[in-house]
Design a protein around this motif. Sequence first.
Motif, PDB file in Angstrom:
ATOM      1  N   UNK A 265      19.119  16.471 -20.040  1.00  0.00           N
ATOM      2  CA  UNK A 265      17.909  16.748 -19.265  1.00  0.00           C
ATOM      3  C   UNK A 265      16.824  15.706 -19.541  1.00  0.00           C
ATOM      4  N   UNK A 266      17.253  14.446 -19.596  1.00  0.00           N
ATOM      5  CA  UNK A 266      16.327  13.339 -19.844  1.00  0.00           C
ATOM      6  C   UNK A 266      15.776  12.840 -18.513  1.00  0.00           C
ATOM      7  N   UNK A 267      14.473  12.595 -18.464  1.00  0.00           N
ATOM      8  CA  UNK A 267      13.853  12.089 -17.255  1.00  0.00           C
ATOM      9  C   UNK A 267      12.992  10.874 -17.581  1.00  0.00           C
ATOM     10  N   UNK A 268      13.177   9.811 -16.797  1.00  0.00           N
ATOM     11  CA  UNK A 268      12.376   8.602 -16.932  1.00  0.00           C
ATOM     12  C   UNK A 268      11.274   8.593 -15.881  1.00  0.00           C
ATOM     13  N   UNK A 269      10.316   7.719 -16.087  1.00  0.00           N
ATOM     14  CA  UNK A 269       9.257   7.541 -15.095  1.00  0.00           C
ATOM     15  C   UNK A 269       9.597   6.323 -14.243  1.00  0.00           C
ATOM     16  N   UNK A 270       9.560   6.476 -12.900  1.00  0.00           N
ATOM     17  CA  UNK A 270       9.967   5.428 -11.976  1.00  0.00           C
ATOM     18  C   UNK A 270       8.876   5.127 -10.965  1.00  0.00           C
ATOM     19  N   UNK A 271       8.933   3.904 -10.424  1.00  0.00           N
ATOM     20  CA  UNK A 271       8.141   3.541  -9.258  1.00  0.00           C
ATOM     21  C   UNK A 271       9.030   2.710  -8.342  1.00  0.00           C
ATOM     22  N   UNK A 272       9.022   3.031  -7.046  1.00  0.00           N
ATOM     23  CA  UNK A 272       9.949   2.429  -6.083  1.00  0.00           C
ATOM     24  C   UNK A 272       9.186   1.526  -5.111  1.00  0.00           C
ATOM     25  N   UNK A 273       9.771   0.351  -4.849  1.00  0.00           N
ATOM     26  CA  UNK A 273       9.190  -0.604  -3.897  1.00  0.00           C
ATOM     27  C   UNK A 273      10.286  -1.098  -2.959  1.00  0.00           C
ATOM     28  N   UNK A 274      10.136  -0.916  -1.654  1.00  0.00           N
ATOM     29  CA  UNK A 274      11.127  -1.464  -0.716  1.00  0.00           C
ATOM     30  C   UNK A 274      10.981  -2.976  -0.606  1.00  0.00           C
ATOM     31  N   UNK A 275      12.091  -3.647  -0.333  1.00  0.00           N
ATOM     32  CA  UNK A 275      12.047  -5.091  -0.140  1.00  0.00           C
ATOM     33  C   UNK A 275      11.464  -5.412   1.234  1.00  0.00           C
ATOM     34  N   UNK A 276      10.828  -6.564   1.340  1.00  0.00           N
ATOM     35  CA  UNK A 276      10.273  -7.010   2.620  1.00  0.00           C
ATOM     36  C   UNK A 276      11.345  -7.699   3.469  1.00  0.00           C
ATOM     37  N   UNK A 277      12.158  -8.512   2.815  1.00  0.00           N
ATOM     38  CA  UNK A 277      13.142  -9.316   3.547  1.00  0.00           C
ATOM     39  C   UNK A 277      14.362  -8.483   3.936  1.00  0.00           C
ATOM     40  N   UNK A 278      14.709  -7.512   3.097  1.00  0.00           N
ATOM     41  CA  UNK A 278      15.829  -6.615   3.374  1.00  0.00           C
ATOM     42  C   UNK A 278      15.329  -5.182   3.165  1.00  0.00           C
ATOM     43  N   UNK A 279      14.643  -4.605   4.160  1.00  0.00           N
ATOM     44  CA  UNK A 279      13.977  -3.309   3.991  1.00  0.00           C
ATOM     45  C   UNK A 279      14.919  -2.149   3.664  1.00  0.00           C
ATOM     46  N   UNK A 283      13.740  -1.455  -4.814  1.00  0.00           N
ATOM     47  CA  UNK A 283      13.725  -1.621  -6.268  1.00  0.00           C
ATOM     48  C   UNK A 283      13.058  -0.406  -6.892  1.00  0.00           C
ATOM     49  N   UNK A 284      13.651   0.101  -7.955  1.00  0.00           N
ATOM     50  CA  UNK A 284      13.024   1.155  -8.751  1.00  0.00           C
ATOM     51  C   UNK A 284      12.822   0.615 -10.162  1.00  0.00           C
ATOM     52  N   UNK A 285      11.567   0.554 -10.601  1.00  0.00           N
ATOM     53  CA  UNK A 285      11.315   0.123 -11.983  1.00  0.00           C
ATOM     54  C   UNK A 285      11.187   1.367 -12.852  1.00  0.00           C
ATOM     55  N   UNK A 286      11.777   1.295 -14.040  1.00  0.00           N
ATOM     56  CA  UNK A 286      11.940   2.469 -14.897  1.00  0.00           C
ATOM     57  C   UNK A 286      11.341   2.206 -16.272  1.00  0.00           C
ATOM     58  N   UNK A 287      10.709   3.236 -16.835  1.00  0.00           N
ATOM     59  CA  UNK A 287      10.288   3.179 -18.236  1.00  0.00           C
ATOM     60  C   UNK A 287      10.583   4.515 -18.889  1.00  0.00           C
TER      61      UNK A 287
END
Length: 340
Positions: A265-279, A283-287
């Motif tokens: 039951x481990x959960x990370x914090x993420x933020x997602x950004x769609x690509x501009x050139x290939x929508x 990308x999801x960055x994780x910490x």
Amino acid sequence: VGIVVSVTNWLVSQALVANAAEQISAASVQTADVVDTFLQNNLTTLQIEAQLPLFVELLETTESGPNNYQAVNVLLRLSERDPQNIVYYGLLDRSGKVAADTAGSLLITDESENDYFKVPFTTNQPYISPVFFSGTLREPVFYFSTPVQNVLGEPVGVLRVIYRAAVLQELIEQKNQLLGEGSFALLFDEHNLRLADGEEPGALYTLAGPLPREQISSLRAEYRLPPGDPEEFTLGLAGLQAGLHNAANEPSFVAGVHREDVDVEHEDRLSVTPLRVQPDWQVAFVQHPEVVLAPDQEQTRAAIILAVVVVVGVGAFAFGLGQYLTGPIVRLTQVAEQVT
């Protein structure tokens, strides 16, 4: 003292989470920019290469063929700009048949039914394909393609290059530990298939969650999924799957990102950004949360130590004050007892 410590810890924790969310969002954008830059640079390079007079002349004649040695030699030279990741270069005529190719014995002579030919030829715009799992090439690949235009700007064919999908993993790994230990990036396609994983390369080409059986069949027919039983490469990460689907509305969320996270039951914090050139890719960055809250834990330890010191100090002061105030009374009582 305990109430003060609890309130202080809560305020510190909230501030750390808010600050971490901003940093993770910025890291996600920065990582997406790296991938976008790579994709755009390849499209731009391919568009320049497509303007070579030899290619236009070849495609406007009826003498083209897959073994056109002059064109093949030029394509081989073009492949040298990234020999580690470029698989094959090819030139397709206006009917989608191969006019020249570096593939040699693996050559497929008719590519007219593929989107990497149809889209650039019909729209007169460059194109990036999804990742394919081709049995012929024995590794995941994707395509860059662009129209070859005559002097009137009309498409007379398509120039395409096949890239190893492993290059996406290399790009994502560049941002490992961007925010310190326990931070990394992931890359997903529109079906939440993992195209890159900065922390666990062994998790490549896994689905975040199950897909409908009909969709699995369709993707399998398009070579969009790896071989094998879908249950083996479906992780069952419901929180991640839901978060990726809703990322356009809420790009920041918490979820488990690897198979083992389900059990603990481990959960990370993420933020997602769609690509501009290939929508279709995002990308999801994780910490990891323990890294986010590490300063809070230090604050808690310091507060506990301070509280203990305060309690001991107050107790010692109270004891000394008591002794000071009761001392005369005790002595007076002792004198009275002696007199009686």
